[in-house]
Scaffold this motif. Structure first.
Motif, mmCIF file in Angstrom:
data_model
loop_
_atom_site.group_PDB
_atom_site.id
_atom_site.type_symbol
_atom_site.label_atom_id
_atom_site.label_comp_id
_atom_site.label_asym_id
_atom_site.label_seq_id
_atom_site.Cartn_x
_atom_site.Cartn_y
_atom_site.Cartn_z
ATOM 1 N N LEU A 1 0.841 -1.188 0.000
ATOM 2 C CA LEU A 1 0.000 0.000 0.000
ATOM 3 C C LEU A 1 0.880 1.244 0.000
ATOM 4 O O LEU A 1 1.974 1.246 0.569
ATOM 5 N N PRO A 2 0.433 2.330 -0.634
ATOM 6 C CA PRO A 2 1.225 3.553 -0.642
ATOM 7 C C PRO A 2 1.335 4.149 0.757
ATOM 8 O O PRO A 2 0.385 4.104 1.538
ATOM 9 N N ARG A 3 2.489 4.720 1.063
ATOM 10 C CA ARG A 3 2.671 5.325 2.374
ATOM 11 C C ARG A 3 1.775 6.547 2.540
ATOM 12 O O ARG A 3 1.211 6.779 3.600
ATOM 13 N N SER A 4 1.633 7.337 1.502
ATOM 14 C CA SER A 4 0.753 8.493 1.527
ATOM 15 C C SER A 4 -0.611 8.104 0.979
ATOM 16 O O SER A 4 -0.713 7.481 -0.086
ATOM 17 N N THR A 5 -1.662 8.470 1.686
ATOM 18 C CA THR A 5 -3.012 8.150 1.216
ATOM 19 C C THR A 5 -3.317 8.850 -0.107
ATOM 20 O O THR A 5 -4.101 8.346 -0.917
ATOM 21 N N GLN A 6 -2.684 9.998 -0.355
ATOM 22 C CA GLN A 6 -2.914 10.710 -1.617
ATOM 23 C C GLN A 6 -2.309 9.963 -2.790
ATOM 24 O O GLN A 6 -2.827 10.014 -3.907
ATOM 25 N N ASP A 7 -1.208 9.257 -2.550
ATOM 26 C CA ASP A 7 -0.556 8.528 -3.635
ATOM 27 C C ASP A 7 -1.391 7.352 -4.130
ATOM 28 O O ASP A 7 -1.145 6.845 -5.228
ATOM 29 N N TYR A 8 -2.357 6.919 -3.322
ATOM 30 C CA TYR A 8 -3.254 5.853 -3.787
ATOM 31 C C TYR A 8 -3.955 6.293 -5.073
ATOM 32 O O TYR A 8 -4.021 5.537 -6.052
ATOM 33 N N THR A 9 -4.460 7.525 -5.096
ATOM 34 C CA THR A 9 -5.153 8.043 -6.274
ATOM 35 C C THR A 9 -4.219 8.131 -7.469
ATOM 36 O O THR A 9 -4.594 7.785 -8.594
ATOM 37 N N HIS A 10 -2.990 8.583 -7.228
ATOM 38 C CA HIS A 10 -2.038 8.711 -8.337
ATOM 39 C C HIS A 10 -1.656 7.349 -8.900
ATOM 40 O O HIS A 10 -1.523 7.174 -10.113
ATOM 41 N N ARG A 11 -1.479 6.381 -8.019
ATOM 42 C CA ARG A 11 -1.123 5.035 -8.490
ATOM 43 C C ARG A 11 -2.216 4.452 -9.371
ATOM 44 O O ARG A 11 -1.957 4.004 -10.488
ATOM 45 N N ILE A 12 -3.439 4.426 -8.857
ATOM 46 C CA ILE A 12 -4.501 3.755 -9.620
ATOM 47 C C ILE A 12 -4.859 4.548 -10.870
ATOM 48 O O ILE A 12 -5.456 4.000 -11.806
ATOM 49 N N GLY A 13 -4.475 5.828 -10.913
ATOM 50 C CA GLY A 13 -4.738 6.647 -12.091
ATOM 51 C C GLY A 13 -3.926 6.262 -13.303
ATOM 52 O O GLY A 13 -4.130 6.818 -14.387
ATOM 53 N N ARG A 14 -2.987 5.307 -13.147
ATOM 54 C CA ARG A 14 -2.235 4.829 -14.316
ATOM 55 C C ARG A 14 -3.101 3.940 -15.195
ATOM 56 O O ARG A 14 -2.766 3.709 -16.367
ATOM 57 N N THR A 15 -4.207 3.413 -14.659
ATOM 58 C CA THR A 15 -5.137 2.623 -15.463
ATOM 59 C C THR A 15 -6.414 3.438 -15.637
ATOM 60 O O THR A 15 -6.584 4.493 -15.046
ATOM 61 N N GLY A 16 -7.317 2.949 -16.487
ATOM 62 C CA GLY A 16 -8.572 3.651 -16.711
ATOM 63 C C GLY A 16 -8.399 5.011 -17.351
ATOM 64 O O GLY A 16 -9.154 5.940 -17.074
ATOM 65 N N ARG A 17 -7.415 5.150 -18.237
ATOM 66 C CA ARG A 17 -7.141 6.451 -18.859
ATOM 67 C C ARG A 17 -7.777 6.530 -20.243
ATOM 68 O O ARG A 17 -8.007 5.515 -20.895
ATOM 69 N N ALA A 18 -8.053 7.764 -20.653
ATOM 70 C CA ALA A 18 -8.607 8.034 -21.993
ATOM 71 C C ALA A 18 -9.892 7.261 -22.239
ATOM 72 O O ALA A 18 -10.147 6.782 -23.341
ATOM 73 N N GLY A 19 -10.720 7.147 -21.198
ATOM 74 C CA GLY A 19 -12.010 6.495 -21.351
ATOM 75 C C GLY A 19 -11.979 4.985 -21.321
ATOM 76 O O GLY A 19 -13.024 4.327 -21.417
ATOM 77 N N GLU A 20 -10.788 4.388 -21.196
ATOM 78 C CA GLU A 20 -10.680 2.935 -21.153
ATOM 79 C C GLU A 20 -10.977 2.426 -19.737
ATOM 80 O O GLU A 20 -10.640 3.081 -18.757
ATOM 81 N N PRO A 21 -11.606 1.270 -19.615
ATOM 82 C CA PRO A 21 -11.834 0.706 -18.282
ATOM 83 C C PRO A 21 -10.529 0.207 -17.670
ATOM 84 O O PRO A 21 -9.578 -0.112 -18.385
ATOM 85 N N GLY A 22 -10.475 0.144 -16.353
ATOM 86 C CA GLY A 22 -9.279 -0.329 -15.670
ATOM 87 C C GLY A 22 -9.626 -1.008 -14.361
ATOM 88 O O GLY A 22 -10.728 -0.852 -13.826
ATOM 89 N N LEU A 23 -8.666 -1.756 -13.846
ATOM 90 C CA LEU A 23 -8.823 -2.453 -12.570
ATOM 91 C C LEU A 23 -7.681 -2.052 -11.651
ATOM 92 O O LEU A 23 -6.514 -2.097 -12.044
ATOM 93 N N ALA A 24 -8.016 -1.652 -10.431
ATOM 94 C CA ALA A 24 -7.016 -1.347 -9.409
ATOM 95 C C ALA A 24 -7.209 -2.318 -8.256
ATOM 96 O O ALA A 24 -8.270 -2.362 -7.637
#
Length: 415
Positions: free
Chosen positions: A321-344
């Protein structure tokens, strides 16, 4: 709202059309008009919001209006990581190549030889995109001067300060002319970031975009309980069972990245580590192979949490798990981009269960903990405690001061 309504030039509108950009995102709608009017802008939006275009378009319009032919650097974009420098440079270059007036964009970062970068500055440049350390190296070698910069962009300012660039940033700011326009973008605004914004900006227009205003992102979030020693086995099982063609796995340390990647290779998967201690050549090769689907798995530290745009990436796994709770959003934001579905997918062990609850609370999530048959967790979570430094809280960033936090506090008190 449309791009023509924002006040962009016909040349930029044509470039946007050719690149397939049909309508502006909320951060672009809020930031572009004041930036075009020459005002300072303080922009806040999460990953994937379109911040790069929000400053790239005004930057290029300003350069198109310039009559300078001697090519002193007129625009400077500072970013925290090599990957983000490359990505931002590519966006600006892709727009610039459709413009009638040639714009030279130079991208600089460390980890590679400085000599080719110095050679590339012969004849000058219009736009510099750089990390702070390499930028100062070029200035020290008299390869670049910053005294003609008319527009400064700080992108991912919070990440820049988290990585300890405060001193280098101050040195760069001292080299810039006092009369300039400043565009300041950050996903979060800690007191340190806000203090920097207060000293840097003048009568800034503040543009804040919360998650509800951003374009909908189709990311399915799941969490699995698993014992710590069985995480690699579970990861290999899930990749093979679900036939994931590409998986980005986040771990806490460079040592873990090397170890997990090695174990996955021994398990029959094509996997490589990705962290800040690798050479730039190696990092670039890993990303190239991953994007081309020659690699099934990249095991990365948080150096990959921002600035990576991998089209069609189906899965992100939080092995740690990310040490910073804010980094959770940044990590999972690598998927589901440009309208494509993603899984985190997040692995939650007994010792990290309290931190997982905090991540959910801070990000307003409700994700049910699952179990995978054959990998049921046996470890027992430590008892809950409200104490910030209680065992089992995972060393939560913001609760227990890090060495950097202590140094900043000492510097602020004049010790």
């Amino acid at each position: 709202m449309t791009f023509p309504s924002l006040g962009l030039s016909p040349a930029l509108l044509a470039a946007l059309s050719q690149l397939g950009h049909s309508s502006p995102t909320p951060i672009q709608q809020g930031a572009i008009p004041p930036a075009l009017a020459g005002q300072d802008v303080l922009g806040s939006a999460q990953t994937g919001s379109g911040k790069t275009l929000a400053f790239a378009l005004p930057l290029l319009q300003r350069l198109q209006a310039s009559t300078s032919r001697v090519r002193p650097a007129q625009a400077l974009v500072m970013v925290p990581t090599r990957e983000l420098a490359t990505q931002v440079g590519e966006v600006i270059q892709s727009l610039a190549q459709h413009l009638p007036q040639r714009v030279k964009v130079s991208v600089f970062f460390g980890g590679v030889s400085i000599n080719p970068q110095m050679m590339g500055l012969r004849g000058g440049t219009d736009v510099v995109v750089a990390t702070p350390g390499r930028l100062l190296d070029l200035v020290a070698h008299n390869a670049l001067k910053l005294d003609q910069v008319k527009l400064l962009v700080l992108d991912e300012a919070d990440r820049m300060l988290d990585l300890g660039f405060a001193e280098e940033l101050a040195q760069v700011l001292a080299l810039l002319p006092p009369q300039r326009q400043n565009l300041f973008f950050s996903a979060t605004f800690s007191p340190v970031v806000q203090a920097l914004a207060n000293t840097l900006l003048h009568n800034a227009v503040r543009v804040e975009v919360d998650a509800s205003q951003q374009q909908p992102v189709e990311i399915v979030q799941r969490a699995i309980r698993v014992d710590t020693p069985r995480r690699t086995q579970l990861l290999r099982h899930l990749i093979k069972q679900n036939r994931w063609e590409r998986t980005l796995v986040f771990v806490a340390t460079k040592f873990a990245a090397e170890i997990v990647a090695d174990k996955l290779r021994k398990g029959g998967l094509t996997a490589e580590p990705f962290h800040g201690e690798l050479s730039q050549g190696k990092r670039s090769q890993v990303l190239t192979d991953f994007k081309a689907e020659r690699l099934q798995v990249v095991v990365a530290t948080d150096v990959a949490a921002r600035g990576l745009d991998i089209v069609g990436l189906p899965v992100v796994v939080n092995y740690d798990l990310p040490r910073s709770t804010q980094d959770y959003t940044h990590r999972i934001g690598r998927t589901g981009r440009a309208g494509e579905p993603g899984l985190a997918l997040s692995f939650v062990c007994a010792e990290s269960s309290a931190h997982w609850r905090l991540i959910q609370k801070r990000n307003q999530l409700q994700v049910t903990l699952e179990s995978v048959p054959g990998f049921e967790a046996q470890e027992i979570a430590p008892p809950e405690s409200s104490a910030p430094d209680a065992p089992g809280n995972g060393g939560i960033k913001g609760k227990r001061p890090s060495k950097k936090d202590k140094l900043r506090a000492a510097a602020g008190s004049g010790k």
